[in-house]
Design a protein around this motif. Sequence first.
Motif, short mmCIF file in Angstrom:
data_model
loop_
_atom_site.label_atom_id
_atom_site.label_comp_id
_atom_site.label_asym_id
_atom_site.label_seq_id
_atom_site.Cartn_x
_atom_site.Cartn_y
_atom_site.Cartn_z
N ALA A 1 -0.81 4.38 5.49
CA ALA A 1 -1.24 3.09 4.94
C ALA A 1 -0.91 2.99 3.46
O ALA A 1 -0.54 1.92 2.97
CB ALA A 1 -2.74 2.90 5.16
N GLY A 2 -1.02 4.11 2.73
CA GLY A 2 -0.68 4.10 1.31
C GLY A 2 0.78 3.78 1.08
O GLY A 2 1.14 2.97 0.21
N ILE A 3 1.64 4.42 1.85
CA ILE A 3 3.08 4.14 1.73
C ILE A 3 3.38 2.70 2.11
O ILE A 3 4.13 2.00 1.42
CB ILE A 3 3.87 5.12 2.61
N ARG A 4 2.80 2.24 3.20
CA ARG A 4 3.05 0.87 3.66
C ARG A 4 2.59 -0.17 2.65
O ARG A 4 3.32 -1.13 2.35
CB ARG A 4 2.36 0.65 5.01
N GLN A 5 1.38 0.00 2.10
CA GLN A 5 0.87 -1.00 1.16
C GLN A 5 1.61 -0.98 -0.17
O GLN A 5 1.83 -2.02 -0.78
CB GLN A 5 -0.63 -0.83 0.98
N LEU A 6 2.03 0.21 -0.62
CA LEU A 6 2.87 0.24 -1.82
C LEU A 6 4.20 -0.46 -1.55
O LEU A 6 4.68 -1.25 -2.36
CB LEU A 6 3.12 1.68 -2.26
N SER A 7 4.80 -0.17 -0.42
CA SER A 7 6.09 -0.77 -0.08
C SER A 7 6.01 -2.28 -0.01
O SER A 7 6.95 -2.99 -0.40
CB SER A 7 6.59 -0.21 1.26
N GLU A 8 4.89 -2.81 0.49
CA GLU A 8 4.70 -4.26 0.58
C GLU A 8 4.18 -4.86 -0.72
O GLU A 8 4.00 -6.07 -0.81
CB GLU A 8 3.72 -4.56 1.72
N GLN A 9 3.93 -4.03 -1.72
CA GLN A 9 3.45 -4.44 -3.05
C GLN A 9 2.09 -5.14 -2.98
O GLN A 9 1.82 -6.07 -3.72
CB GLN A 9 4.47 -5.33 -3.76
N THR A 10 1.23 -4.67 -2.07
CA THR A 10 -0.12 -5.21 -1.99
C THR A 10 -1.11 -4.36 -2.78
O THR A 10 -2.29 -4.70 -2.86
CB THR A 10 -0.59 -5.30 -0.53
N VAL A 11 -0.65 -3.23 -3.34
CA VAL A 11 -1.45 -2.37 -4.20
C VAL A 11 -0.63 -1.99 -5.42
O VAL A 11 0.60 -2.14 -5.43
CB VAL A 11 -1.92 -1.07 -3.47
N ASP A 12 -1.30 -1.50 -6.45
CA ASP A 12 -0.61 -1.07 -7.67
C ASP A 12 -0.04 0.33 -7.54
O ASP A 12 0.93 0.67 -8.22
CB ASP A 12 -1.56 -1.13 -8.87
N PHE A 13 -0.63 1.14 -6.70
CA PHE A 13 -0.11 2.48 -6.45
C PHE A 13 -0.52 2.93 -5.06
O PHE A 13 -1.48 2.44 -4.47
CB PHE A 13 -0.63 3.49 -7.50
N GLY A 14 0.25 3.87 -4.54
CA GLY A 14 -0.09 4.50 -3.27
C GLY A 14 -0.40 5.96 -3.50
O GLY A 14 -0.21 6.49 -4.60
N ALA A 15 -0.86 6.62 -2.47
CA ALA A 15 -1.11 8.05 -2.53
C ALA A 15 -0.77 8.64 -1.17
O ALA A 15 -1.10 8.06 -0.13
CB ALA A 15 -2.56 8.36 -2.90
N SER A 16 -0.11 9.79 -1.19
CA SER A 16 0.33 10.37 0.07
C SER A 16 0.43 11.88 -0.04
O SER A 16 0.76 12.41 -1.11
CB SER A 16 1.70 9.80 0.46
N ASP A 17 0.17 12.57 1.06
CA ASP A 17 0.42 14.00 1.16
C ASP A 17 1.75 14.24 1.86
O ASP A 17 2.19 15.37 1.99
CB ASP A 17 -0.68 14.70 1.98
N SER A 18 2.35 13.18 2.34
CA SER A 18 3.68 13.25 2.94
C SER A 18 4.65 12.53 2.03
O SER A 18 4.47 11.34 1.74
CB SER A 18 3.65 12.56 4.32
N PRO A 19 5.67 13.21 1.53
CA PRO A 19 6.62 12.50 0.68
C PRO A 19 7.33 11.40 1.46
O PRO A 19 7.58 11.52 2.66
CB PRO A 19 7.59 13.60 0.25
N MET A 20 7.64 10.32 0.79
CA MET A 20 8.35 9.22 1.43
C MET A 20 9.74 9.68 1.85
O MET A 20 10.41 10.44 1.14
CB MET A 20 8.44 8.02 0.49
#
Length: 360
Positions: free
Chosen positions: A77-96
């Motif tokens: 969800a963090g990657i998806r929301q950052l990609s869609e620019q609905t958040v200012d930052f994402g966080a992930s334990d899996s690199p994109m």
Amino acid sequence: MTVRPVLALAAGLGLFLSACGGGDSKAGDGGGGARSGSVDLTGAGATFPYPIYSRWFSDYDQQKGVRINYGSLGSGAGIRQLSEQTVDFGASDSPMTDEELAAAKGGAVLHVPTVIGGVVIAYNLPATSQPLKLTGDVIADLFLGRITKWNDPRIAAANPGVQLPDADVLVVHRTDASGTTYIFTDYLTAVSQPWASGPGRGKQVSWPTGLGAKGNEGVAAQVKQTEGSVGYTELAYAKQNRLQVAEVRNQAGNFVAPTLENIQAAASGALAALPEDTDFRVSIVNAPGAQAYPISSLTWVLLYQQQPDSAKGRKLVDFLRWALAEGDQQAAALDYAPLPAPVVERVLQRLDSVQVGGTR
């Protein structure tokens, strides 16, 4: 070891902790009784670092007056929301992945490592007092459904003198798109050919067996309440729930506990060898070293290199600099290992490349 290219206010500050990881929730959705006043930054993503990020956001608000609202929804969800620019930052334990980076609508994405954590094999066998010793192939076969009894000869062989129950094994795994799952399956792929040629590595995989739960907190809760169960979760969640955790055989052939010292040992060698042009998308599972805990990983904050909002961009970079300089001092108390000093220096240099309102 293979090196591959590949933040939640505290409850009083009104942040929610969501257990779901793959739905359509947005950061800031949900209950929690958020206090009045504006939010300066919004992020979403991994549950793995939630305990320390929650502390950081609370402390930073108190020190700097900057409010950060974070949805602990899972890495996917963090990657998806950052990609869609609905958040200012994402966080992930899996690199994109390269494909995910190419699809990000805001341009180039930076991976900023923050702390190092460990994924533990948690289980519920009340009659077994000492920690079980498990090898990588046995862990893989437990989660493949090939080992179905706790007194299986392969488990008994690594645990001489331990009275293992003649009880069924119940596997618990994540159902959401999870960085913790990525770390765990990254490890299994490295140590088990049947796993590598079967479910493989990913934020979500096709589990051959077991019961699903949402978030690290969901897996930990399920294991805690289910005798005979085994699951994987981040160390802090296991300790908070007082779960039994296994010692895992590392690449050197030693059974090691998931202590902070052993997690840091896994990171030290790999991170010291990072190339000058690294983007920090690296795996440190199954690392060499006598004391290296083999299911260890970095966790990352994701942000756009070109920040579209200059005020938010400056606040985000300032927060990250604070987190690396001051926040990491809290890591050990929250069951994470801080980044080695040379790596912190390089990450701070990388933050210099962030363009804020057309400037650096």
